[in-house]
Design an enzyme around this catalytic site. Structure first.
Site, short mmCIF file in Angstrom:
data_model
loop_
_atom_site.label_atom_id
_atom_site.label_comp_id
_atom_site.label_asym_id
_atom_site.label_seq_id
_atom_site.Cartn_x
_atom_site.Cartn_y
_atom_site.Cartn_z
N ASN A 9 34.54 28.66 45.60
CA ASN A 9 33.56 28.66 44.90
C ASN A 9 33.60 27.17 44.11
OD1 ASN A 9 31.69 28.89 42.52
ND2 ASN A 9 32.77 30.31 41.40
N TRP A 10 32.47 26.33 44.46
CA TRP A 10 32.69 25.19 43.96
C TRP A 10 31.96 24.84 42.59
CZ3 TRP A 10 31.09 21.73 48.78
CH2 TRP A 10 32.02 21.50 49.87
N GLU A 166 38.33 39.18 38.97
CA GLU A 166 38.58 37.77 38.43
C GLU A 166 38.90 37.99 36.91
OE1 GLU A 166 37.06 34.33 41.11
OE2 GLU A 166 35.62 34.66 39.38
N SER A 212 42.87 30.89 39.37
CA SER A 212 44.14 30.01 39.54
C SER A 212 45.05 30.34 40.86
CB SER A 212 44.98 30.10 38.33
OG SER A 212 44.48 29.42 37.24
N GLY A 233 38.36 28.50 43.08
CA GLY A 233 37.72 27.80 42.22
C GLY A 233 38.33 26.25 42.57
N GLY A 234 38.97 25.60 41.58
CA GLY A 234 39.58 24.47 41.61
C GLY A 234 40.25 24.03 42.97
P1 13P Z 1 39.98 28.87 39.53
O1 13P Z 1 40.48 29.17 41.04
O2 13P Z 1 39.69 27.39 39.36
O3 13P Z 1 40.89 29.31 38.54
O4 13P Z 1 38.52 29.56 39.59
C1 13P Z 1 38.41 30.61 39.93
C2 13P Z 1 36.97 30.95 39.87
O5 13P Z 1 36.26 31.24 39.01
C3 13P Z 1 36.38 31.58 41.23
O6 13P Z 1 35.48 31.92 41.19
#
Ligand code: 13P
Length: 256
Positions: A9-10, A166, A212, A233-234
């Site tokens: 998820n960018w 999540e 994370s 995400g990250g």
């Molecule tokens: P992170 O992996 O940056 O914690 O984000 C998770 C997220 O929100 C994926 O949709």
């Protein structure tokens, strides 16, 4: 065994030029064909990414959509606009959309219904805030969100969707849930699906963990076999780290 999924998820990162740079390393990930690999990117990058990912097996997804076919909804994108681009997946009900853009269980339900009607695979996000967790409300909240999203769907449709647990407090904080906690809630989510439908349906739904997730912790989540992959995400923004996540998911069958 359910096919593993790694979905990036960018969020609101990457221009078209930056997005295109990403693909060369991911295309080389070992055993990538064992994993449903999805990149959910900003709307304006989707046409270029679909073209770039063609024949690589990497799927391109959106991060949101409206549920209506068309209409006077300034700034919105419809499901058929996505399918016309050959986008295959769409994230629905991400906690950032629930928190900042007034997304509710009802809009999540409408969008899930609409995505399935358009042969898009919805990645429906559920999860509790820290306050809710500390109040002991995780299960109640998560069940409510899941039931709202899947009510009125057929068994076949439920088997087609992807759920993502999540916990809000684990997103972008570097503080992931423990594998035990995540496994426990995901087992509970599967039970909630079984209660609404039956165990056979529940056994087919892919349920991901998000919050994370990084190349150095993903294996702990995949070990039990209960968690079918990750929504990231990250760590999905860097192509080498994303490729390593895909490689870990490809080994999932061998981890247990
Ligand atoms: P992170 O992996 O940056 O914690 O984000 C998770 C997220 O929100 C994926 O949709």
């Amino acid at each position: 065994m359910r096919t593993s999924v790694i979905a990036g998820n960018w969020k609101m990162y990457k221009t078209v030029a930056e997005a295109l740079e990403f693909f060369s390393r991911v295309k080389l990930a070992d055993n990538r064909d064992r994993v449903e690999t999805v990149v959910c990117a900003p709307f304006v990058t989707l046409p270029a990414l679909v073209k770039e990912a063609k024949e690589s097996g990497i799927r391109i997804g959106a991060q949101n959509m409206h549920w209506e076919e068309e209409g006077a909804y300034t700034g919105e994108i419809s499901p058929s606009m996505l399918t016309a681009l050959a986008v295959t997946h769409v994230i629905i009900g991400h906690s950032e959309r629930r928190a900042y853009f007034a997304e509710t269980d009802e809009t999540v339900r409408l969008k899930t219904r609409s995505a399935l009607d358009h042969q898009l695979t919805p990645i429906v996000c559920v999860g509790e805030t820290l306050e809710e967790r500390e109040a002991g409300r995780t299960r109640e909240l998560v069940r409510e969100q899941v039931v709202a999203a899947i009510q009125g769907l057929s068994s076949r449709e439920v088997c087609h969707l992807i759920l993502a647990y999540e916990p809000v407090w684990a997103i972008g904080t570097g503080r992931s849930a423990t594998a035990e906690d995540a496994t426990d809630v995901i087992r509970f989510i599967r039970k909630s699906v079984a209660d609404q439908f039956d165990q056979q349906v529940a056994n087919q739904v892919r349920i991901l963990y998000g919050g994370s997730v990084k190349p150095d912790n993903i294996e702990t989540f995949l070990q039990s076999g209960e968690i079918d992959g990750a929504l990231v995400g990250g760590a999905s923004l860097d192509s080498d780290s994303f490729a390593r996540l895909v490689e870990a998911a490809a080994r999932r069958g061998d981890l247990g």
